[in-house]
Design a protein around this motif. Structure first.
Motif, mmCIF file in Angstrom:
data_model
loop_
_atom_site.group_PDB
_atom_site.id
_atom_site.type_symbol
_atom_site.label_atom_id
_atom_site.label_comp_id
_atom_site.label_asym_id
_atom_site.label_seq_id
_atom_site.Cartn_x
_atom_site.Cartn_y
_atom_site.Cartn_z
ATOM 1 N N GLN A 1 0.716 -1.350 0.156
ATOM 2 C CA GLN A 1 -0.305 -0.124 0.214
ATOM 3 C C GLN A 1 0.935 1.348 0.034
ATOM 4 N N ASN A 2 2.036 1.211 0.434
ATOM 5 C CA ASN A 2 3.013 2.132 0.408
ATOM 6 C C ASN A 2 3.622 2.609 -0.509
ATOM 7 N N ILE A 3 3.694 1.929 -1.567
ATOM 8 C CA ILE A 3 4.457 1.891 -3.076
ATOM 9 C C ILE A 3 3.884 3.262 -3.527
ATOM 10 N N SER A 4 4.610 4.352 -3.804
ATOM 11 C CA SER A 4 4.094 5.469 -4.403
ATOM 12 C C SER A 4 3.702 5.531 -5.691
ATOM 13 N N VAL A 5 2.527 6.065 -5.939
ATOM 14 C CA VAL A 5 2.161 6.376 -7.565
ATOM 15 C C VAL A 5 2.217 7.730 -7.931
ATOM 16 N N ARG A 6 2.574 8.638 -7.026
ATOM 17 C CA ARG A 6 2.603 9.910 -7.124
ATOM 18 C C ARG A 6 3.744 10.229 -8.143
ATOM 19 N N ASP A 7 5.030 9.795 -8.049
ATOM 20 C CA ASP A 7 6.095 9.997 -8.825
ATOM 21 C C ASP A 7 6.550 8.773 -9.684
ATOM 22 N N GLU A 8 7.040 9.013 -10.838
ATOM 23 C CA GLU A 8 7.545 7.856 -11.838
ATOM 24 C C GLU A 8 8.377 7.221 -11.127
ATOM 25 N N GLU A 9 9.356 7.637 -10.345
ATOM 26 C CA GLU A 9 10.508 6.617 -9.753
ATOM 27 C C GLU A 9 9.669 5.638 -8.663
ATOM 28 N N GLY A 10 8.700 6.112 -7.913
ATOM 29 C CA GLY A 10 8.041 5.265 -7.255
ATOM 30 C C GLY A 10 7.213 4.369 -7.788
ATOM 31 N N LYS A 11 6.555 4.492 -9.151
ATOM 32 C CA LYS A 11 5.849 3.782 -9.693
ATOM 33 C C LYS A 11 6.777 2.583 -10.452
ATOM 34 N N LEU A 12 8.059 2.936 -10.684
ATOM 35 C CA LEU A 12 9.039 1.855 -11.316
ATOM 36 C C LEU A 12 9.268 0.501 -10.574
ATOM 37 N N ILE A 13 8.865 0.931 -9.167
ATOM 38 C CA ILE A 13 9.310 -0.283 -8.106
ATOM 39 C C ILE A 13 8.156 -1.310 -8.514
ATOM 40 N N ARG A 14 7.082 -1.110 -9.233
ATOM 41 C CA ARG A 14 5.999 -2.025 -9.489
ATOM 42 C C ARG A 14 6.419 -2.740 -10.638
ATOM 43 N N LYS A 15 7.526 -2.631 -11.268
ATOM 44 C CA LYS A 15 8.168 -3.441 -12.437
ATOM 45 C C LYS A 15 8.625 -4.647 -11.616
ATOM 46 N N ALA A 16 8.886 -4.840 -10.438
ATOM 47 C CA ALA A 16 9.470 -5.751 -9.655
ATOM 48 C C ALA A 16 8.395 -7.040 -9.499
ATOM 49 N N PHE A 17 7.514 -6.633 -9.662
ATOM 50 C CA PHE A 17 6.127 -7.920 -9.424
ATOM 51 C C PHE A 17 5.505 -8.320 -10.890
ATOM 52 N N TYR A 18 5.961 -9.541 -11.025
ATOM 53 C CA TYR A 18 5.490 -9.926 -12.333
ATOM 54 C C TYR A 18 5.462 -11.514 -11.801
ATOM 55 N N TYR A 19 5.078 -12.419 -13.095
ATOM 56 C CA TYR A 19 5.209 -13.659 -13.083
ATOM 57 C C TYR A 19 6.005 -14.313 -14.014
ATOM 58 N N ASP A 20 6.959 -15.357 -13.718
ATOM 59 C CA ASP A 20 7.915 -15.762 -14.479
ATOM 60 C C ASP A 20 7.425 -16.531 -15.621
ATOM 61 N N ASP A 21 6.029 -17.082 -15.473
ATOM 62 C CA ASP A 21 5.449 -17.835 -16.488
ATOM 63 C C ASP A 21 4.654 -16.875 -17.633
ATOM 64 N N GLU A 22 5.095 -16.913 -18.768
ATOM 65 C CA GLU A 22 4.504 -16.020 -19.833
ATOM 66 C C GLU A 22 3.040 -16.456 -20.062
ATOM 67 N N ASN A 23 2.481 -17.555 -19.532
ATOM 68 C CA ASN A 23 1.108 -17.757 -19.725
ATOM 69 C C ASN A 23 0.081 -17.033 -18.886
ATOM 70 N N TYR A 24 0.896 -16.222 -18.032
ATOM 71 C CA TYR A 24 -0.165 -15.613 -17.108
ATOM 72 C C TYR A 24 0.231 -14.012 -17.159
ATOM 73 N N SER A 25 -0.949 -13.442 -17.142
ATOM 74 C CA SER A 25 -0.945 -11.786 -16.915
ATOM 75 C C SER A 25 -1.445 -11.267 -15.619
ATOM 76 N N ILE A 26 -1.086 -9.813 -15.258
ATOM 77 C CA ILE A 26 -1.779 -9.352 -14.055
ATOM 78 C C ILE A 26 -2.642 -8.347 -14.593
ATOM 79 N N LEU A 27 -4.062 -8.523 -14.110
ATOM 80 C CA LEU A 27 -5.084 -7.500 -14.293
ATOM 81 C C LEU A 27 -5.204 -6.910 -12.950
#
Length: 265
Positions: free
Chosen positions: A15-41
């Motif tokens: 909840q504390n990962i910032s969305v107000r600045d681009e640098e904070g938003k970039l942290i969200r790139k760390a959250f993903y699935y290794d399996d390419e058959n899945y996406s995040i909605l």
């Protein structure tokens, strides 16, 4: 674990990962699935607290803004600053007022946010309440309610006790008063997304879908979706979220898919 009833998380505190600045938003790139058959909605409620305020207060002019699909911040700027074509600065100031009002912002707090004098900030807040008088009446009722009962309630009746409103210390009383103004709004938003989560979870299972809710951040749901379910799940979840609770103003949900949490927003 939050006072308003929203869910919280730790290690990491998502909840504390910032969305107000681009640098904070970039942290969200760390959250993903290794399996390419899945996406995040990622799907989240648009302007949910302002919509709930419009509904709870019965403010017809604010409700009409949302029903028409008009830009709420531009609409407030027109009313508060008395201009037909607000400048980007006036819109930004109106946005600060819109969200500040929900948290019982003071003239001092608004002045700091929009970099103006306290006198000007006070005039802006007064103009807001003149433009939306039902909201002023609503907050007056909430203040009277918390003074009388020492608690306030969400739309569904969940209470938040604020006995500090009777504290001998002025600052403590003021904090409790501002919390009382915000609690029914933010608390109702918390109730809404929990109801949506229960309904979404049930629908995914009933439709024998592999997709699953993985996280809730404020007014946003994150769902792990196999690529072959993407079209069906988007429409299903969006429809459930937009009809999870009956308010006097329509609910709107935005979002999309991505390989990472960052790309989904």
């Amino acid at each position: 674990l939050t006072q308003t009833g929203r869910l919280s998380s730790s290690e990491p505190n998502l909840q504390n990962i910032s969305v107000r600045d681009e640098e904070g938003k970039l942290i969200r790139k760390a959250f993903y699935y290794d399996d390419e058959n899945y996406s995040i909605l990622s799907l989240d409620y648009s302007q949910i607290e302002l919509r709930i305020l419009a509904s709870l207060s019965g403010c017809k002019s604010l409700q009409n803004v949302f029903e028409s699909g008009e830009d709420i911040h531009a609409a407030t700027a027109r009313k508060v600053f008395g201009t037909e074509n607000p400048t980007p600065l006036e819109r930004r100031r109106a946005k600060a007022v819109n969200f500040g009002i929900i948290y019982g912002i003071s003239d001092f707090g608004l002045a700091e946010q929009i970099d103006c004098s306290r006198k000007e900030a006070k005039e802006i807040i007064s103009s807001f309440y003149e433009a939306y008088p039902e909201i002023s009446d609503y907050f007056r009722r909430i203040t009277e309610e918390v003074n009388d009962k020492s608690y306030v309630s969400t739309l569904l009746g969940r209470r938040r006790y604020l006995r500090e409103v009777h504290d001998a210390n002025y600052q403590v009383r003021e904090f409790a008063r501002r919390a009382a103004m915000n609690a029914p709004i933010q608390g109702t938003a918390a109730d809404l997304i929990k109801i949506a989560m229960i309904k979404v979870n049930k629908a995914l299972k009933e439709n024998k879908l592999e997709s699953r809710i993985i996280c809730q951040i404020h007014d946003e749901l994150l769902i792990k979706v196999p690529n072959n379910e993407k079209e069906k799940v988007f429409d299903l979840v969006k429809n459930i979220m937009e009809n999870a609770m009956e308010l006097d103003v329509k609910l709107e949900v935005d979002g999309g898919y991505g390989r990472t949490w960052y790309d989904a927003k």
